[in-house]
Design an enzyme around this catalytic site. Structure first.
Site, PDB file in Angstrom:
ATOM      1  N   LYS A 166       0.862  -1.184   0.000  1.00  0.00           N
ATOM      2  CA  LYS A 166       0.000   0.000   0.000  1.00  0.00           C
ATOM      3  C   LYS A 166       0.898   1.233   0.000  1.00  0.00           C
ATOM      4  O   LYS A 166       1.951   1.246   0.621  1.00  0.00           O
ATOM      5  CB  LYS A 166      -0.870  -0.032   1.268  1.00  0.00           C
ATOM      6  CG  LYS A 166      -1.639   1.248   1.525  1.00  0.00           C
ATOM      7  CD  LYS A 166      -3.133   1.074   1.386  1.00  0.00           C
ATOM      8  CE  LYS A 166      -3.866   2.407   1.357  1.00  0.00           C
ATOM      9  NZ  LYS A 166      -4.441   2.741   0.047  1.00  0.00           N
ATOM     10  N   ILE A 222     -10.158   6.120  -1.105  1.00  0.00           N
ATOM     11  CA  ILE A 222      -9.554   5.794   0.188  1.00  0.00           C
ATOM     12  C   ILE A 222      -8.679   6.955   0.668  1.00  0.00           C
ATOM     13  O   ILE A 222      -8.733   7.330   1.840  1.00  0.00           O
ATOM     14  CB  ILE A 222      -8.704   4.500   0.081  1.00  0.00           C
ATOM     15  CG1 ILE A 222      -9.516   3.347  -0.531  1.00  0.00           C
ATOM     16  CG2 ILE A 222      -8.118   4.123   1.426  1.00  0.00           C
ATOM     17  CD1 ILE A 222     -10.625   2.800   0.306  1.00  0.00           C
ATOM     18  N   CYS A 262      -2.537   8.716  -8.137  1.00  0.00           N
ATOM     19  CA  CYS A 262      -3.717   8.468  -7.335  1.00  0.00           C
ATOM     20  C   CYS A 262      -4.717   9.600  -7.541  1.00  0.00           C
ATOM     21  O   CYS A 262      -4.405  10.758  -7.292  1.00  0.00           O
ATOM     22  CB  CYS A 262      -3.365   8.335  -5.868  1.00  0.00           C
ATOM     23  SG  CYS A 262      -4.776   7.803  -4.918  1.00  0.00           S
ATOM     24  N   ASN A 281      -3.379   2.828 -13.115  1.00  0.00           N
ATOM     25  CA  ASN A 281      -4.054   3.105 -11.858  1.00  0.00           C
ATOM     26  C   ASN A 281      -5.546   3.229 -12.178  1.00  0.00           C
ATOM     27  O   ASN A 281      -5.960   2.991 -13.305  1.00  0.00           O
ATOM     28  CB  ASN A 281      -3.500   4.389 -11.226  1.00  0.00           C
ATOM     29  CG  ASN A 281      -3.606   4.370  -9.709  1.00  0.00           C
ATOM     30  OD1 ASN A 281      -4.654   4.022  -9.165  1.00  0.00           O
ATOM     31  ND2 ASN A 281      -2.537   4.728  -9.039  1.00  0.00           N
ATOM     32  N   GLY A 316     -11.383  -2.866 -11.194  1.00  0.00           N
ATOM     33  CA  GLY A 316     -12.069  -4.159 -11.263  1.00  0.00           C
ATOM     34  C   GLY A 316     -12.272  -4.619 -12.700  1.00  0.00           C
ATOM     35  O   GLY A 316     -11.849  -3.948 -13.643  1.00  0.00           O
ATOM     36  N   GLY A 351      -8.204  -4.850 -13.676  1.00  0.00           N
ATOM     37  CA  GLY A 351      -9.264  -5.840 -13.849  1.00  0.00           C
ATOM     38  C   GLY A 351      -8.794  -7.268 -14.036  1.00  0.00           C
ATOM     39  O   GLY A 351      -9.574  -8.128 -14.443  1.00  0.00           O
ATOM     40  N   GLY A 357      -5.442  -6.542  -8.498  1.00  0.00           N
ATOM     41  CA  GLY A 357      -5.883  -5.623  -7.458  1.00  0.00           C
ATOM     42  C   GLY A 357      -7.209  -5.993  -6.840  1.00  0.00           C
ATOM     43  O   GLY A 357      -7.295  -6.856  -5.951  1.00  0.00           O
TER      44      GLY A 357
HETATM   45  C1  LIG Z   1      -9.394   0.206  -2.696  1.00  0.00           C
HETATM   46  C2  LIG Z   1      -8.229   0.510  -3.590  1.00  0.00           C
HETATM   47  C3  LIG Z   1      -7.109   1.150  -3.060  1.00  0.00           C
HETATM   48  C4  LIG Z   1      -6.024   1.455  -3.871  1.00  0.00           C
HETATM   49  N1  LIG Z   1      -4.942   2.056  -3.313  1.00  0.00           N
HETATM   50  C5  LIG Z   1      -3.856   2.316  -4.088  1.00  0.00           C
HETATM   51  C6  LIG Z   1      -2.681   2.871  -3.520  1.00  0.00           C
HETATM   52  O1  LIG Z   1      -2.602   3.109  -2.307  1.00  0.00           O
HETATM   53  N2  LIG Z   1      -1.634   3.133  -4.340  1.00  0.00           N
HETATM   54  C7  LIG Z   1      -1.672   2.848  -5.676  1.00  0.00           C
HETATM   55  O2  LIG Z   1      -0.684   3.098  -6.366  1.00  0.00           O
HETATM   56  N3  LIG Z   1      -2.763   2.299  -6.233  1.00  0.00           N
HETATM   57  C8  LIG Z   1      -3.855   2.024  -5.482  1.00  0.00           C
HETATM   58  N4  LIG Z   1      -4.964   1.447  -6.051  1.00  0.00           N
HETATM   59  C9  LIG Z   1      -4.987   1.142  -7.489  1.00  0.00           C
HETATM   60  C10 LIG Z   1      -4.620  -0.324  -7.762  1.00  0.00           C
HETATM   61  O3  LIG Z   1      -3.306  -0.616  -7.354  1.00  0.00           O
HETATM   62  C11 LIG Z   1      -4.777  -0.667  -9.251  1.00  0.00           C
HETATM   63  O4  LIG Z   1      -3.893   0.157 -10.005  1.00  0.00           O
HETATM   64  C12 LIG Z   1      -6.183  -0.449  -9.765  1.00  0.00           C
HETATM   65  O5  LIG Z   1      -7.124  -0.809  -8.799  1.00  0.00           O
HETATM   66  C13 LIG Z   1      -6.480  -1.228 -11.062  1.00  0.00           C
HETATM   67  O6  LIG Z   1      -6.322  -2.623 -10.878  1.00  0.00           O
HETATM   68  P1  LIG Z   1      -7.539  -3.633 -10.537  1.00  0.00           P
HETATM   69  O7  LIG Z   1      -8.622  -3.351 -11.534  1.00  0.00           O
HETATM   70  O8  LIG Z   1      -6.953  -4.988 -10.626  1.00  0.00           O
HETATM   71  O9  LIG Z   1      -7.963  -3.285  -9.163  1.00  0.00           O
HETATM   72  C14 LIG Z   1      -6.060   1.128  -5.250  1.00  0.00           C
HETATM   73  C15 LIG Z   1      -7.183   0.472  -5.766  1.00  0.00           C
HETATM   74  C16 LIG Z   1      -8.261   0.160  -4.962  1.00  0.00           C
HETATM   75  C17 LIG Z   1      -9.445  -0.536  -5.549  1.00  0.00           C
END
Ligand SMILES: Cc1cc2nc3c(=O)[nH]c(=O)nc-3n(C[C@H](O)[C@H](O)[C@H](O)COP(=O)(O)O)c2cc1C
Ligand SMILES: Cc1cc2nc3c(=O)[nH]c(=O)nc-3n(C[C@H](O)[C@H](O)[C@H](O)COP(=O)(O)OP(=O)(O)OC[C@H]3O[C@@H](n4cnc5c(N)ncnc54)[C@H](O)[C@@H]3O)c2cc1C
Ligand code: FES
Lengths: 303, 268
Positions: free
Chosen positions: A45, A71, A130, A192, A217, A244, A265
């Site tokens: 994180k 968040i 972010c 991201n 997602g 996703g 993620g």
């Molecule tokens: C609840 C949540 C918190 C996240 N926190 C961070 C973070 O602290 N730092 C970061 O670089 N990306 C953060 N992300 C982004 C994820 O690392 C990722 O890039 C993004 O969710 C796309 O991937 P996914 O579709 O597999 O979730 C966060 C995503 C989610 C859903």
């Protein structure tokens, strides 16, 4: 024996499956649920120089095929991260990539400088993107000059592999990626979350306290895949695909589109074993397809 | 961190209870053995297009038979699908999660205040209170008679007072009215401890009443949860006594869902 290993610059991964920052806590949350040694690595994180409390609730919204989050990077700050989280992380028997963010370029540099004193960190991922941090967080990711300058400044203080994490919320993600590459990044990771929002039609309020947030997602996979494809075509450094990804099939798609590794993620929240299952299934897929090394899939999409 | 498991559980029974409520019994030996009252489980709901698992309080356990029971109401897509599972089906469940009720040795009498489905965690808690020989009173309010759940089970373990909004069972009124009346008639003794669960506005009123009477107590909170085990940081609950800039929130799934009443701000 199928060779699942891949390389991100000097960083060797036993397989291409990483956990995405902010979706895997500091790993301890998954203790007992999965065997960390089976992962390619863990991206922690986001850590910042100073502690942060995060945004007011509601912070998350479920959507039919994805979710929104705002968040706001709550974390203990780099000092407590080093003393309270690193001792656990460094004995997990997998690669540890520390994700770092700052409000200013100096904060990025200072945070990495402090982390340089800690053992057991295999690489850094700079979170330029972010969407949930107000103080100009997006300028690092939407302005190629700023992204390049910060990357160069961090590059100057560390020899550890450096990954820059890019936002899809820009006109040209590969312009930003190129600037990072030119400034000395070893790899880029993308994407991201996408900026999104949802409204409660009865209360007429936004479903997130911050109104807009980050969309992630399964729903974002096609968009992420296109961004990874664009980056892989224009950059010469490795691209880590994110967005996703839920299964080995998804991983193979990203590899074929040009990703060298991937991060999973949102899926960790509802299927905490998804990463290790994907590693297992990836090996099965390769065996069934007579693929002896997973790296031969990278960018191997037929055009 | 307390031990948690992912289990493929077998549906042993699904029993409709009055209105739109169901008692679901799962064979989950690992979870049933590790669970304490007030903890919850995250259920992956099959054959329905919701993304996240759905959290439910553990209603009761039978460690000998490895059973875990949850009490749920149909609210939306997830719970509607859950109400359609059949005996013998498999449900993937993570648990036990969170911190349950703490029964300190100083607690000598328990006053449970439950609104609606907020009754869910209390049969299990009453079992623990019974084992500790702590006498308990339950104040339980619902909208109308058909919404009452597990009253017999409560009566085996405590002195139970009911109320309904329409007066179809017990007294007419809200459980907050019932609590105020109860405290008027039975001035609180020292070492009386409140346990509450129910809709947020109700728990906020219970919090205010507890303060007025200087009663200690615990509340089981519900927030939206993506993960249920501390990974998403989405389930923030504002602290009553924050450290500004550093820590201003608890996590409902990890620090809770049971909190001391004096530690939290209960928002809608
Ligand atoms: C609840 C949540 C918190 C996240 N926190 C961070 C973070 O602290 N730092 C970061 O670089 N990306 C953060 N992300 C982004 C994820 O690392 C990722 O890039 C993004 O969710 C796309 O991937 P996914 O579709 O597999 O979730 C966060 C995503 C989610 C859903
Ligand atoms: C720790 C914890 C323990 C819980 N224990 C129980 C239990 O023992 N029994 C039980 O029946 N339910 C319990 N819940 C609530 C339960 O998780 C939700 O009812 C369920 O997730 C709804 O899913 P759904 O797909 O049917 O509804 P959705 O389609 O997700 O939602 C339908 C509607 O209900 C609203 N909603 C969703 N969740 C809640 C909630 N928690 N409170 C109020 N409104 C909500 C939504 O905003 C929406 O308007 C608990 C929740 C938590 C966090
Ligand atoms: S629900 Fe994910 S951290 Fe609490």
């Amino acid at each position: 024996m199928i060779d699942l290993s891949v390389s991100i610059g000097a960083l060797k991964l036993q397989n291409p499956v990483l956990t995405a920052s902010g979706t895997f806590g500091y790993a301890e949350e998954f203790e007992g649920l999965i065997d960390f040694r089976l992962l390619g690595g863990i991206v922690t994180k986001t850590v910042t120089l100073d502690p942060r409390p995060g945004n007011s609730p509601p912070r998350i919204v479920e959507l039919p095929n994805g979710m929104l989050n705002s968040i706001g990077l709550p974390n203990l700050g780099v000092e407590r991260f080093i003393t309270e989280k690193m001792p656990y992380l460094r004995r997990l028997g997998t690669r540890i990539i520390v994700n770092v963010a700052g409000r200013t370029g100096e904060e990025f540099v200072e945070c990495v400088r402090r982390l340089e004193t800690a053992d057991g960190i295999d690489a850094y991922e700079l979170n330029y993107s972010c969407p949930n941090v107000k103080e100009g967080g997006l300028s690092f990711s939407s302005d190629a000059h700023v992204a390049g300058r910060v990357t160069a400044a961090v590059r100057a203080v560390t020899k550890r592999p450096l990954i820059t994490k890019l936002t899809p919320n820009v006109t040209s993600i590969s312009d930003i990626g190129l600037a990072c590459q030119d400034a000395g990044a070893d790899a880029v990771s993308a994407v991201n979350t996408l900026v999104g929002m949802a409204v409660d039609i009865r209360t007429r309020r936004a479903k997130l306290a911050t109104v807009t947030g980050g969309y992630s997602g399964p729903a974002i996979k096609p968009i992420a895949l296109a961004k990874v494809y664009e980056l892989a075509r224009r950059l010469s450094i490795p691209v880590i695909g994110i967005g996703g990804i839920c299964s080995a099939e998804d991983i193979v798609e990203f590899l074929l589109a040009g990703a060298t590794a991937v991060q999973m993620g949102t899926v960790n929240f509802y299927e905490p074993t998804a990463t290790v299952r994907a590693v297992e299934d990836l090996e099965k897929f390769c065996r069934a397809q007579n693929i002896f090394a997973v790296r031969t899939l990278i960018g191997a999409m037929e055009l | 961190m307390a031990e948690k498991f992912i289990e493929n559980t077998r549906v042993v029974d699904l029993q409709p209870l009055g209105a739109a409520n169901f008692l679901l019994t799962l064979e989950a030996p690992l979870i049933s053995r590790a669970a304490t009252a007030g903890q919850f489980i995250q259920v992956a709901v099959p054959r329905c297009s919701v993304l996240w698992r759905r959290p439910f309080s553990i209603n009761d356990v039978s460690t000998e038979n490895g059973l875990v029971e949850i009490l749920f109401q149909i609210l939306g897509r997830g719970t509607r699908a859950l109400a359609e599972v059949k005996r013998g089906d498999t449900l993937n469940v993570i648990g036990p999660l969170g911190n349950g009720f703490r029964v300190e040795s100083t607690v000598r009498r328990a006053l449970i205040v439950a609104g609606g489905l907020g009754i869910a965690p209390f049969p299990f808690l009453l079992k623990r209170l019974g084992e500790a020989s702590i006498p308990s009173v339950v104040l339980y309010g619902v909208g109308r008679r058909e919404q009452l759940c597990c009253v017999d089970r409560l009566r085996e373990r405590a002195e139970v007072y009911l109320c309904t909004l329409d007066g179809s069972a017990g007294e007419q009124g809200t459980v907050v009215d019932l609590l105020e009346k109860h405290l008027r008639e039975n001035p609180p003794i020292p070492d009386l401890h409140l346990f509450t669960c129910g809709p947020t506005p109700m728990m906020r009123k219970v919090q205010t009443i507890a303060e007025k009477h200087q009663l200690s107590g615990q509340a089981s909170l519900e927030t939206v949860m993506a993960c249920g085990f501390g990974a998403c940081v989405g389930c923030a609950v504002p602290m009553r006594h924050p450290q500004p800039g550093v820590q201003e929130y608890y996590l409902a799934c990890k620090d809770g869902p049971v909190f001391n009443l004096e530690e939290i701000i209960i928002h809608d």
